[in-house]
Design a protein around this motif. Structure first.
Motif, PDB file in Angstrom:
ATOM      1  N   GLU A 233      20.074 -26.681 147.477  1.00  0.00           N
ATOM      2  CA  GLU A 233      19.809 -26.950 148.897  1.00  0.00           C
ATOM      3  C   GLU A 233      19.292 -25.703 149.602  1.00  0.00           C
TER       4      GLU A 233
ATOM      5  N   LEU B  67      15.478 -25.451 151.626  1.00  0.00           N
ATOM      6  CA  LEU B  67      15.768 -25.536 153.056  1.00  0.00           C
ATOM      7  C   LEU B  67      14.543 -25.286 153.943  1.00  0.00           C
ATOM      8  N   ALA B  68      13.653 -24.394 153.546  1.00  0.00           N
ATOM      9  CA  ALA B  68      12.530 -24.063 154.414  1.00  0.00           C
ATOM     10  C   ALA B  68      11.342 -25.002 154.220  1.00  0.00           C
TER      11      ALA B  68
ATOM     12  N   LEU C  29      11.902 -28.529 153.425  1.00  0.00           N
ATOM     13  CA  LEU C  29      12.591 -29.794 153.168  1.00  0.00           C
ATOM     14  C   LEU C  29      11.720 -31.027 153.411  1.00  0.00           C
ATOM     15  N   PRO C  30      10.885 -31.047 154.471  1.00  0.00           N
ATOM     16  CA  PRO C  30      10.064 -32.251 154.684  1.00  0.00           C
ATOM     17  C   PRO C  30       9.184 -32.601 153.481  1.00  0.00           C
TER      18      PRO C  30
ATOM     19  N   THR D 247      10.744 -35.385 150.514  1.00  0.00           N
ATOM     20  CA  THR D 247      11.204 -36.700 150.953  1.00  0.00           C
ATOM     21  C   THR D 247      10.299 -37.773 150.408  1.00  0.00           C
TER      22      THR D 247
ATOM     23  N   LEU E 132      15.588 -38.156 151.516  1.00  0.00           N
ATOM     24  CA  LEU E 132      15.513 -36.993 150.632  1.00  0.00           C
ATOM     25  C   LEU E 132      15.365 -37.434 149.180  1.00  0.00           C
TER      26      LEU E 132
ATOM     27  N   PHE F 153      16.264 -36.425 145.888  1.00  0.00           N
ATOM     28  CA  PHE F 153      17.161 -35.491 145.198  1.00  0.00           C
ATOM     29  C   PHE F 153      16.628 -35.082 143.832  1.00  0.00           C
TER      30      PHE F 153
ATOM     31  N   GLU G  41      14.086 -32.427 144.303  1.00  0.00           N
ATOM     32  CA  GLU G  41      14.764 -31.211 144.741  1.00  0.00           C
ATOM     33  C   GLU G  41      15.386 -30.491 143.545  1.00  0.00           C
TER      34      GLU G  41
ATOM     35  N   ALA H  50      25.155 -23.601 137.345  1.00  0.00           N
ATOM     36  CA  ALA H  50      24.888 -24.927 137.896  1.00  0.00           C
ATOM     37  C   ALA H  50      24.085 -24.835 139.172  1.00  0.00           C
TER      38      ALA H  50
ATOM     39  N   PHE I  36      24.392 -26.857 141.611  1.00  0.00           N
ATOM     40  CA  PHE I  36      25.205 -27.259 142.758  1.00  0.00           C
ATOM     41  C   PHE I  36      26.201 -26.166 143.147  1.00  0.00           C
TER      42      PHE I  36
ATOM     43  N   ARG J 148      13.397 -19.755 148.017  1.00  0.00           N
ATOM     44  CA  ARG J 148      13.251 -20.629 149.173  1.00  0.00           C
ATOM     45  C   ARG J 148      11.879 -20.442 149.809  1.00  0.00           C
TER      46      ARG J 148
END
Lengths: 328, 510
Positions: free
Chosen positions: B349, B353-354, B356-357, B360, B365, B367, B370, B387, B389, B407
């Motif tokens: 995540e 984050l920078a 994110l759009p 989708t 989202l 996943f 991502e 990991a 996560f 990012r």
């Protein structure tokens, strides 16, 4: 999901205990009534949850409900507005006021606690002033049966507020857990500055959370006004914000922000309503119901803290072991 | 000998801040302590004032070993420090500030307000300050606050007084007055450790000078026997020990151009600079010269209110980080843990984050995408984590920095601003990040690298821009960028018109 498991178990255990001591718990009538209350309280609790995830707080829920309640009654019975217009009026007013909260918090940099505490005082005062402190109601007048149905009707035996809650929860779940905005909301709650450095318009995100909370409060407010059928400006909705905060906290929201889930808030709400029901059904003096709730919340949060610390430790150990095996 | 520090060592995590620093302070002398950023001056001071416990070495006062030093203990022994930013309680009066820690304590002790007042007035008179003891400390100017602190140190009967860049923000007149006060203290037999980046003031005020470099004491000399050139040579000293993976890249079009850029709120003034595709520009300067402030202005965190920013020749307005990102400008901030990554969020995540759009599908989202992207970053930058996560907080500093870089590279910028990209991370990760910077430049990115580490600036940059007091003191080509040249610009001797200008500005500030 793991995080909500503990409180879900607590809810089930409570239900089992109550039904053993008083089988009336499981009658259709009692379940319907409890479900109706869960619906009515769950909707605004979800909104409060959003605000709490940003690291803020919203204390004006109960007062806003009283203000909206008396206005709704006046719109429908005194000014003879059409039902949809009255609903739009309530929702619109709630949006405008809560946008004001967001503006004061993000642009004027006043702490959320103070802004919404002022809201709590102001809205209550205004509600009492415009009604001259007299109770408003809906009586049996015709013309807004559809609204009444939302509060006291059933769909296939399921109370309408509960149906509404399920629909709203589904929408909120997608918003919070599957959309860009939801992710931004969590990131902002975790670390507002880092979120800003990532290009997130944190002020807009925070304001949005308050506006959504306002809309959900308005929907809950309309349902509850029709549920009680009369709105006393001085007493209606007293302490409701605390029900919402308690539900969110029980459901795993951290008051520091950045944590929480739709499912958790739903279970938290249900737990609170079952507790109220329990006090009733087990013949505990009703003056004790707040005390019982307080004790259960305290132990619920304590247990949650214990279990999440253990979970984190296990996860940490697992990560370290994985790292060690990777190194080899 | 008043105070002796012998062979002090200290490491933070894996970073060795002091490797053997020694210092001898005599009673009644002003002893200058100089060195580059990161040479270990602050750590040495913190050890003397008891704020930091050394790993090894000894500290003696009047020949007696100071065991288990701590801030209260150091204070009781008569060691006081005055920092660049005065640390007074703004909402208390001057007399109350001076009384703090000087008067006997006790829960039910009554305050003798008159005595407190008299004492404060007396101490202020001793430093020649005309300050009302009943004024609120927050209402005083910076130099006045500094004098209050000195008065407090005299009241505590300090034998050792440490002054950390006391003149950094003083006008010429206030500086003169401070010198007077220092001379009075010297006459009373106080030993003063005087830290300063202004080499020109040392011959005026200091008796001896000690140079620190890379955590070691290099040499101590009587001030009269060393020239400014000697001091710079001692401060820089080394050859470039590290080997940098710098590659020559053909420079392309001008991507970003700053024209007389300024931001009054953050003190950035009149910055003119061009960044070309494929170019790494190092931004050097002393701490507080306005480098981070410039980066924050370009990135829209403190939007510019003077001058212009041009992207590929077109004038653009950057009013927020979101706008900067939309224009393809990325900024990896200096404070990783506060601004660079969201510590509690998972690595995946953090990485998206920078941008994110872009992750989708029908507004929801994605996943899977991502995870794929995050996994690719983890593999490409060799981020050591079991990991995706795992929260970013579980990573080491170097790996957190790689997550922050991931990012921004995921957002596919054309201009990348790096603020202290390798500060506080281990050598291995450091050279990986350097190699990555070269790759990015080769792909046509323009990179602006802020760094306080001179070897890094010289080793990695095609050009070196040097800042001083919020504006650009000069830009050096790679060939002419020697440590001496950079330091000269950073210390501000290049432009003769500069000093008067500077004093005027600071006079207004105070």
């Amino acid at each position: 999901m793991k995080k909500e498991l503990g409180i879900l178990i607590l809810l089930v255990v409570l239900c089992v205990i109550v039904s053993i001591f008083n089988p009336r718990f499981l009658t259709a009538n009692n379940l319907q009534n409890t479900g109706r209350l869960v619906g009515a309280f769950g909707i605004f609790s979800l909104g409060l949850g959003l605000v709490i995830i940003t690291g803020g707080i919203e204390l004006s829920v109960g007062s806003l409900m009283a203000l909206l309640g008396v206005l709704l009654s006046m719109m429908l019975t005194e000014w003879n507005w059409a039902a949809p217009l009255a609903v739009a009026g309530c929702v619109g007013l709630a949006m405008a006021l809560s946008w004001g909260h967001g503006w004061l918090i993000t642009k004027m940099k006043i702490q959320p606690f103070i802004v919404t505490l002022c809201g709590l005082l102001v809205y209550r005062g205004v509600a009492r002033f415009i009604t001259k402190d007299s109770t408003k109601g809906f009586g049996n007048a015709a013309g807004f049966e559809s609204l009444r149905y939302l509060a006291s009707g059933n769909l296939f035996g399921v109370p309408m507020p509960f149906v509404l809650l399920l629909v709203i929860s589904a929408v909120m779940w997608v918003f919070l857990h599957r959309s860009v905005y939801g992710r931004y909301l969590f990131a902002t709650g975790r670390n507002e500055e880092a979120a800003r450095y990532s290009g997130i318009n944190t002020k807009r995100i925070i304001t949005l959370a308050y506006v959504l909370a306002g809309v959900l409060t308005a929907i809950s407010g309309i349902i509850i006004a029709f549920y009680t059928n009369s709105v006393s400006p001085a007493a209606h909705g007293n302490f409701y914000e605390l029900y919402g905060i308690a539900a969110a906290v029980l459901g795993g929201c951290s008051l520091r922000g950045g944590e929480g889930s739709v499912v958790g808030i739903l279970i938290g709400t249900a737990l609170l309503q079952v507790l109220r029901n329990l006090v009733n059904l087990l013949g505990i003096d009703t003056s004790l119901d707040f005390a019982v709730m307080g004790i259960v919340i305290l132990f619920g949060v304590l247990a949650d803290q214990y279990f999440s610390a253990r979970r984190n430790r296990n996860q940490f150990v697992a990560l370290q072991e994985a790292a060690a095996s990777q190194a080899q | 000998m008043l105070l002796t520090a012998e062979n002090l060592t200290k490491s933070y995590g894996g970073v060795q801040a002091l490797k053997g620093a020694s210092l001898e302070l005599r009673a009644g002398e002003v002893h200058a302590l100089i060195g580059e950023n990161g040479a270990g001056k602050s750590t040495l001071i913190k050890i003397i004032t008891g704020a930091v416990t050394p790993d090894g070495g000894e500290l003696r006062l009047n020949g007696e070993l100071i065991a288990e030093n701590s801030p209260p203990r150091a204070k009781a022994l008569g060691i006081a420090a005055i920092y660049q930013q005065p640390a007074l309680f703004a909402t208390l009066t001057v007399a109350e500030n001076i009384a703090l820690g000087l008067e006997a304590q006790g829960l039910w002790r009554r305050v003798d307000w008159r005595a407190r007042q008299r004492r404060a007035a007396d101490l202020l008179a001793q430093v020649g300050a005309r300050i009302d003891a009943q004024a609120l400390a927050g209402e005083l100017s910076m130099p006045q606050q500094q004098l209050v602190e000195i008065a407090r140190a005299i009241g505590a009967e300090a034998k050792v007084l440490i002054m950390d860049e006391p003149t950094a923000s003083l006008s010429a007149e206030d500086t003169e007055h401070l010198y007077d006060v220092i001379n009075r203290l010297r006459a009373r037999g106080v030993g003063i450790i005087y830290i300063s980046h202004r080499l020109e003031e040392l011959p005026i005020i200091a008796d001896r000078v000690t140079v620190l470099r890379d955590g070691c004491t290099i040499e101590t000399h009587p001030m009269a026997e060393v020239s400014r050139q000697d001091l710079i040579r001692l401060m820089v000293g080394r050859e470039l020990s590290a080997v940098f993976p710098k590659r020559e890249v053909a420079r392309g079009e001008v991507l970003l151009e700053l024209q007389a850029l300024g931001c009054r709120a953050s003190g950035v003034k009149n910055v003119n600079l061009q960044l070309r595709a494929g170019e790494i520009v190092g931004l050097a300067g002393l701490v507080g010269a306005g480098r981070t402030e410039l980066a924050r202005t370009i990135f829209g965190l403190t939007p510019a209110d003077e001058g212009a920013i041009l992207l590929r020749g077109k004038r653009i307005t950057i009013s927020s980080p979101a706008a900067a990102i939309a224009h393809g400008i990325a900024y990896v901030p200096e404070d990783r843990r506060r601004h660079g990554v969201v510590l509690d969020l998972p690595i995946s995540e953090n990485i998206t984050l920078a941008s994110l759009p872009h992750f989708t599908q029908l507004g929801a989202l994605d996943f899977a995408r991502e995870r794929t992207t995050a996994a690719a970053c983890v593999a490409q930058f060799a981020i050591k984590t079991p990991a995706l996560f795992a929260p970013a907080a579980t990573l080491s500093g170097g790996n957190q920095q790689k997550v922050a870089l991931s990012r921004w590279l995921t957002a596919k910028p054309s201009v990348l601003i790096l603020d202290e990209p390798t500060q506080g991370i281990d050598v291995g990760a450091k050279s990986e990040i350097h190699a990555l910077m070269c790759d990015l430049a080769e792909q046509g990115m323009a990179i602006l690298m802020i760094s306080s580490e001179l070897p890094e600036v010289l080793g990695m940059s095609d050009r070196v821009a040097v800042m001083q007091h919020g504006s650009l003191a000069g830009v050096l080509e790679r060939a002419e960028a020697t440590p001496q040249a950079v330091l000269l610009l950073a210390l501000g001797n290049a432009a003769p018109a500069e000093p008067r200008d500077r004093q005027k500005n600071q006079g207004q500030k105070s």
